[in-house]
Design a protein around this motif. Sequence first.
Motif, short mmCIF file in Angstrom:
data_model
loop_
_atom_site.label_atom_id
_atom_site.label_comp_id
_atom_site.label_asym_id
_atom_site.label_seq_id
_atom_site.Cartn_x
_atom_site.Cartn_y
_atom_site.Cartn_z
N GLY A 61 0.80 -1.22 0.00
CA GLY A 61 0.00 0.00 0.00
C GLY A 61 0.83 1.27 0.00
N PRO A 62 1.80 1.39 0.92
CA PRO A 62 2.64 2.59 0.91
C PRO A 62 3.37 2.82 -0.40
CG PRO A 62 2.87 1.44 3.00
CD PRO A 62 2.05 0.55 2.11
N ASN A 69 2.58 9.51 -6.15
CA ASN A 69 3.12 10.85 -5.93
C ASN A 69 4.29 11.15 -6.86
OD1 ASN A 69 1.26 11.34 -3.94
ND2 ASN A 69 2.72 11.50 -2.26
N LEU A 70 5.18 10.18 -7.04
CA LEU A 70 6.29 10.39 -7.97
C LEU A 70 5.79 10.70 -9.37
CD1 LEU A 70 8.92 7.62 -7.05
CD2 LEU A 70 9.01 10.05 -6.48
N ASP A 71 4.76 9.98 -9.79
CA ASP A 71 4.23 10.18 -11.14
C ASP A 71 3.51 11.52 -11.28
OD1 ASP A 71 5.18 7.72 -11.94
OD2 ASP A 71 3.29 6.67 -11.62
N ASP A 72 2.85 11.95 -10.21
CA ASP A 72 2.02 13.16 -10.28
C ASP A 72 2.72 14.42 -9.80
OD1 ASP A 72 0.00 11.50 -11.16
OD2 ASP A 72 -0.96 11.33 -9.20
N GLY A 73 3.92 14.27 -9.22
CA GLY A 73 4.61 15.43 -8.68
C GLY A 73 4.03 15.92 -7.37
N GLN A 152 13.05 15.36 -7.26
CA GLN A 152 12.70 16.37 -6.27
C GLN A 152 11.48 15.95 -5.46
OE1 GLN A 152 12.30 20.12 -8.32
NE2 GLN A 152 14.51 20.50 -8.33
N THR A 153 10.51 15.35 -6.13
CA THR A 153 9.32 14.87 -5.43
C THR A 153 9.70 13.82 -4.40
OG1 THR A 153 7.91 15.31 -7.35
CG2 THR A 153 7.07 13.76 -5.72
N GLY A 154 10.54 12.87 -4.80
CA GLY A 154 10.98 11.84 -3.87
C GLY A 154 11.75 12.41 -2.70
N VAL A 155 12.63 13.35 -2.98
CA VAL A 155 13.41 13.98 -1.92
C VAL A 155 12.50 14.69 -0.92
CG1 VAL A 155 15.02 15.87 -1.41
CG2 VAL A 155 15.58 14.18 -3.18
N MET A 156 11.51 15.41 -1.44
CA MET A 156 10.60 16.13 -0.55
C MET A 156 9.82 15.17 0.35
SD MET A 156 10.78 19.51 -1.14
CE MET A 156 9.23 20.41 -1.12
N MET A 157 9.38 14.04 -0.22
CA MET A 157 8.67 13.06 0.60
C MET A 157 9.60 12.47 1.67
SD MET A 157 6.02 10.96 -1.87
CE MET A 157 7.16 10.52 -3.19
#
Length: 224
Positions: A61-62, A69-73, A152-157
């Motif tokens: 699930g996670p 999120n990675l795909d959608d930014g 950048q999205t991954g880093v922010m998460m």
Amino acid sequence: MNATATSARVNDARFRARIREDVGCCENPVDEASLEEMTRLFRTQRRRDGHRKATSAWLDGPLDDWLANLDDGETELGGDDMAAIAVGMHETLSIRDALILSMITDEEACPKAQLMEFAARPQLSRSKRRMCELLSAAFEDEGITPDVERCQTGVMMLLDIARAVPTDLAVQPLAVVAYALWWMGDEHAILFAMHCLAIDDECSLASIVFSAINRGIRPAWCAC
């Protein structure tokens, strides 16, 4: 200047402001008792069901939410997802490695099923071979450049996760931040690597990043 370019620049500025802000920052909003209970639960499941089955169930699930999120930014993860990822990365580095691949590759090169195999069956010969192929290509092929928004999205998460958990659980998320920033050619990578090593001097990923930067080793695309 067109609207798309303006938006991208604003997002990049916010990202860089966040990177500077988060070096060494920790807020711990997640209840530590809950995290300790989750850790005990994951360990129990792994003893009872084995690494493959327990890790697959834990991450399924996670990982869906992470990849969406990675795909959608998008950078917002629920508290349960953040806790599960932090505990999972701390307990088994194969989850950490799967998340790295999710950032530096895309779904075509490395779909969810492959990431799940990396996490749940890291000792499988085909898993080792495929991971080596993907990492080697990312490092050696100058034609493979970072998907900046995805990274950048991954880093922010990961920064959100690191802020949400106690220091010991923040080490692996921050080490992945260091790796992703190194892969992107960002000068802040060494700061995150050093911060990880100050917390845990046995963090292998942070050591690798720190050593690579000190030796001037960079992905091939940086030399283009």
